[in-house]
Write an enzyme that holds these catalytic residues in place. Structure first.
Site, PDB file in Angstrom:
ATOM      1  N   ASP A  21      67.392  16.544  36.319  1.00  0.00           N
ATOM      2  CA  ASP A  21      67.756  17.697  37.142  1.00  0.00           C
ATOM      3  C   ASP A  21      67.355  17.506  38.605  1.00  0.00           C
ATOM      4  O   ASP A  21      66.632  16.567  38.942  1.00  0.00           O
ATOM      5  CB  ASP A  21      67.121  18.984  36.573  1.00  0.00           C
ATOM      6  CG  ASP A  21      65.639  18.795  36.209  1.00  0.00           C
ATOM      7  OD1 ASP A  21      65.031  17.815  36.677  1.00  0.00           O
ATOM      8  OD2 ASP A  21      65.107  19.631  35.463  1.00  0.00           O
ATOM      9  N   ASN A  62      58.211  28.772  29.818  1.00  0.00           N
ATOM     10  CA  ASN A  62      59.211  29.603  29.138  1.00  0.00           C
ATOM     11  C   ASN A  62      60.031  28.803  28.124  1.00  0.00           C
ATOM     12  O   ASN A  62      61.045  29.274  27.625  1.00  0.00           O
ATOM     13  CB  ASN A  62      60.143  30.267  30.166  1.00  0.00           C
ATOM     14  CG  ASN A  62      60.927  29.237  30.982  1.00  0.00           C
ATOM     15  OD1 ASN A  62      60.864  28.034  30.709  1.00  0.00           O
ATOM     16  ND2 ASN A  62      61.670  29.700  31.970  1.00  0.00           N
ATOM     17  N   HIS A 114      61.658  26.005  28.665  1.00  0.00           N
ATOM     18  CA  HIS A 114      62.832  25.257  29.160  1.00  0.00           C
ATOM     19  C   HIS A 114      62.613  23.753  29.065  1.00  0.00           C
ATOM     20  O   HIS A 114      61.484  23.264  29.127  1.00  0.00           O
ATOM     21  CB  HIS A 114      63.248  25.700  30.569  1.00  0.00           C
ATOM     22  CG  HIS A 114      62.367  25.256  31.687  1.00  0.00           C
ATOM     23  ND1 HIS A 114      62.408  25.829  32.941  1.00  0.00           N
ATOM     24  CD2 HIS A 114      61.421  24.284  31.779  1.00  0.00           C
ATOM     25  CE1 HIS A 114      61.547  25.228  33.735  1.00  0.00           C
ATOM     26  NE2 HIS A 114      60.931  24.295  33.054  1.00  0.00           N
ATOM     27  N   GLU A 138      67.148  27.159  31.317  1.00  0.00           N
ATOM     28  CA  GLU A 138      66.317  28.356  31.222  1.00  0.00           C
ATOM     29  C   GLU A 138      66.664  29.145  29.959  1.00  0.00           C
ATOM     30  O   GLU A 138      67.722  28.918  29.351  1.00  0.00           O
ATOM     31  CB  GLU A 138      66.553  29.220  32.472  1.00  0.00           C
ATOM     32  CG  GLU A 138      66.281  28.503  33.789  1.00  0.00           C
ATOM     33  CD  GLU A 138      64.800  28.258  34.043  1.00  0.00           C
ATOM     34  OE1 GLU A 138      64.022  28.020  33.104  1.00  0.00           O
ATOM     35  OE2 GLU A 138      64.407  28.277  35.231  1.00  0.00           O
TER      36      GLU A 138
HETATM   37  P1  PGA Z   1      55.424  20.624  34.655  1.00  0.00           P
HETATM   38  O1  PGA Z   1      56.903  21.203  34.419  1.00  0.00           O
HETATM   39  O2  PGA Z   1      55.410  19.261  34.063  1.00  0.00           O
HETATM   40  O3  PGA Z   1      55.264  20.605  36.137  1.00  0.00           O
HETATM   41  O4  PGA Z   1      54.493  21.555  33.959  1.00  0.00           O
HETATM   42  C1  PGA Z   1      57.486  21.009  33.182  1.00  0.00           C
HETATM   43  C2  PGA Z   1      58.838  21.671  33.166  1.00  0.00           C
HETATM   44  O5  PGA Z   1      58.978  22.744  33.778  1.00  0.00           O
HETATM   45  O6  PGA Z   1      59.752  21.134  32.525  1.00  0.00           O
END
Ligand code: PGA
Length: 264
Positions: free
Chosen positions: A67, A137, A139, A144
């Site tokens: 992404d 959350n 994701h 999302e």
């Molecule tokens: P993070 O993000 O590794 O910075 O905790 C993970 C994500 O949101 O996929």
């Protein structure tokens, strides 16, 4: 589904690097799906160390990132282009022309661009090994909650929670991305093997829902229950809310005994 329980973030990173390095050595022209964020940082550090000390060779590897934020220039310090350049690509010998990241600077026909990203994954032979983190959350990528479990690469509006999680790294409200281009859940499920890394108590609820909860679009990572070869590598804090930790340890022991190739 394999659940590998590790003590802390360092152990998670080392174990993930061991598996990724094993996969690269077994198939030098492997297609990797790459993730950004705090979680895979340790993995990239370990891979860079293996490249330097142990001649781990990325010269035939192709990569596709999950992404990118919409509207951020590649040179913006919070862009995933910048993250990948700084933490990985500038430090290993993966040819830039084979390192793909969705372009957050595009304007206009987003569907056509996203379709082309999907096509380039297909033309490369599909993703052999996809690295994932997980959001609080649930994701994966920027899929999302309520993302279709069949979704493909597309423009996606970020959830309020994700925008809040990002707030501290952007200097002004106007600079904060509201959308991203992300591989879809359907895209991720087509990769041949998935490694999901998680560390810290803030991820415990999402991890438990993903592994032990119902499959639901409210928790994108729960879709991985339908994938035939997924390994969660998580530390004690992230495993906190799992109810079957002893069973996962037993499964791992039996896998080591009877199917060690699944862990190589
Ligand atoms: P993070 O993000 O590794 O910075 O905790 C993970 C994500 O949101 O996929």
């Amino acid at each position: 589904m394999l659940v590998v329980l590790k003590k802390d973030y360092e152990e998670v990173s080392r174990e993930a690097a061991r598996m990724v390095a094993g996969a690269v050595r077994a198939k030098p022209d492997i297609v990797l799906g790459l993730a950004t964020g705090g979680t895979p940082l340790g993995l990239y550090k370990e891979l860079v160390a293996l490249h330097r000390a142990d001649a781990l060779d990325f010269s035939c590897v192709t990569s596709f990132n999950l992404d990118e934020y919409l509207g951020l220039a590649h040179a913006h310090p919070q862009s995933f282009h910048c993250f990948m350049e700084e933490n990985f690509f500038s430090q290993v010998n993966l040819p830039r022309e084979r390192a793909h990241i969705p372009d957050g600077t595009i304007r206009g026909d987003y569907d056509a661009y996203c379709e082309r990203y999907e096509q380039s994954i297909k033309s490369a032979g599909g993703i052999d090994l996809q690295i994932l983190g997980i959001g609080r959350n649930g994701h994966i990528g920027f899929n999302e909650p309520t993302s279709s479990l069949a979704s493909r690469t597309r423009l996606k509006a970020l959830s309020r929670e994700t925008v809040e999680d990002n707030r501290h790294v952007f200097s002004s409200e106007s600079e904060m991305p509201k959308c991203a281009i992300t591989m879809g859940i359907g895209t991720i499920l087509e990769s041949r093997r998935v490694l999901l890394l998680a560390s810290g108590r803030s991820k415990a609820a999402a991890v438990a829902k993903a592994i032990e909860g119902p499959i639901t679009s409210s928790v994108s990572a729960s879709a991985l229950q339908m994938h035939p070869d997924v390994t969660f590598i998580i530390d004690e804090e992230a495993a906190y809310s799992l109810t079957q930790r002893d069973y996962y340890r037993h499964v791992l022991e039996m896998t080591q005994l009877f199917m060690p190739e699944r862990l190589s």
